[in-house]
Design an enzyme around this catalytic site. Structure first.
Site, PDB file in Angstrom:
ATOM      1  N   SER A   8       6.509  -0.285   4.623  1.00 55.83           N
ATOM      2  CA  SER A   8       5.298   1.327   4.102  1.00 55.83           C
ATOM      3  C   SER A   8       5.341   0.556   2.786  1.00 55.83           C
ATOM      4  CB  SER A   8       6.966   2.477   3.965  1.00 55.83           C
ATOM      5  OG  SER A   8       8.126   1.831   3.093  1.00 55.83           O
ATOM      6  N   ARG A  67       1.549   1.693   2.119  1.00 52.20           N
ATOM      7  CA  ARG A  67       0.452   2.473   1.216  1.00 52.20           C
ATOM      8  C   ARG A  67      -0.212   2.204   0.144  1.00 52.20           C
ATOM      9  NH1 ARG A  67       5.423   3.604   0.928  1.00 52.20           N
ATOM     10  NH2 ARG A  67       6.345   5.553   1.540  1.00 52.20           N
ATOM     11  N   ASN A 126      -4.147   2.742  -0.109  1.00 50.85           N
ATOM     12  CA  ASN A 126      -5.095   3.735  -0.971  1.00 50.85           C
ATOM     13  C   ASN A 126      -6.090   3.109  -1.640  1.00 50.85           C
ATOM     14  OD1 ASN A 126      -3.320   6.533  -1.822  1.00 50.85           O
ATOM     15  ND2 ASN A 126      -1.854   5.613  -0.946  1.00 50.85           N
TER      16      ASN A 126
END
Length: 278
Positions: free
Chosen positions: A209, A213, A217
């Site tokens: 994660s 993440r 982005n």
């Protein structure tokens, strides 16, 4: 680097070029290193160390300079976040959090450089043909290898603090007895596989994660810059492209800081959770 689109590939070729890493083969086989990600992240890490070290050495008790005030503000902000989340000894965690925050922020900030800057420099050095075949991605955090390298390091720190807080025996026992606690030997044996599986998923999901993440982005933000820059050359024109690029850059500053903050806070939260006994 407008010469990249002159070969007739248009926007697709332009984006493909900018999405290609400068790869260095390591020996034989499939092992390779994204040289651009490694060199940029190393240089930015060194800049952070030198920058903060110099400010710390020149710090005065009187009225601080603007540079000293900025560094003190960042340190106090990070230390405050760590203090709110982690209630143990912060002598290692606070510097770790500061390093993560500033390093990730600086790597993310490379996305604000003009997209064709490095290509233009390559063109001045070696000419248009050299620039056309020169690949260099300047945003290390848009490389999944970089984000996973950082998150896996965090993962090992989590394991270290789990063992430090609970002992090797306590850590191993917790893997097989939590979160489903049982009071009989038979029940403990029956639930042990389920507990181990759930704990394994929980531990492995943390680095995944963290890495995905940040990578997602930053990759998406970089791709938007590429689309805008490519359209400046092929469709919308220079002036509208500059205005759109400026608008996206202003918004992207928020993403750059937010992603650095999230990576730092989640790291501290995960280490804090490692101290807890289920």
């Amino acid at each position: 680097m407008s010469t990249e689109t002159s070969g007739g590939g248009g926007l697709t070729e332009y984006i493909t070029h900018h999405l290609t890493h400068n790869v260095v083969k390591v020996g034989e086989g499939f092992w390779s290193v994204n040289f651009d990600s490694v060199i940029v992240s190393a240089v930015l890490g060194l800049i952070f160390i030198v920058w903060f070290s110099l400010k710390a050495r020149k710090a005065t008790a009187g009225v601080p300079s603007k540079g000293q005030a900025f560094v003190e503000m960042v340190i106090e902000f990070v230390d405050g976040q760590v203090k709110d989340v982690f209630h143990g000894d912060r002598r290692f965690i606070a510097p770790l959090a500061l390093t993560i925050f500033m390093w990730v922020f600086l790597m993310n900030a490379m996305d604000l450089l003009p997209l064709d800057l490095i290509g233009s420099i390559a063109g001045l050095v070696g000419g248009p043909e050299f620039a056309h075949h020169f690949y260099f991605r300047a945003v290390p955090t848009a490389d999944v290898n970089t984000t996973f390298a950082m998150s896996i390091t965090v993962f090992f720190i989590i394991i270290f603090y789990s063992i430090k807080a609970k002992g090797a025996g306590g850590f191993t026992k917790e893997l097989f007895t939590a979160p489903f606690h049982a009071h009989g030997t038979g029940a403990k044996i029956i639930l042990a596989p389920a507990n181990f599986f759930l704990n394994l998923v929980e531990y492995l999901s943390k680095p995944v994660s963290l890495a995905m993440r940040l990578f997602g982005n930053m990759y998406a933000g970089e791709l938007v810059f590429m689309l805008i820059s490519g359209l400046m050359i092929t469709a919308i024109g220079f002036v509208p492209g500059v205005l759109i690029n400026a608008g996206w850059a202003i918004f992207h500053i928020l993403i750059i800081g937010l992603q650095a903050f999230i990576f730092m806070v989640l790291t501290v939260v995960y280490i804090s959770m490692a101290h807890e006994h289920h």
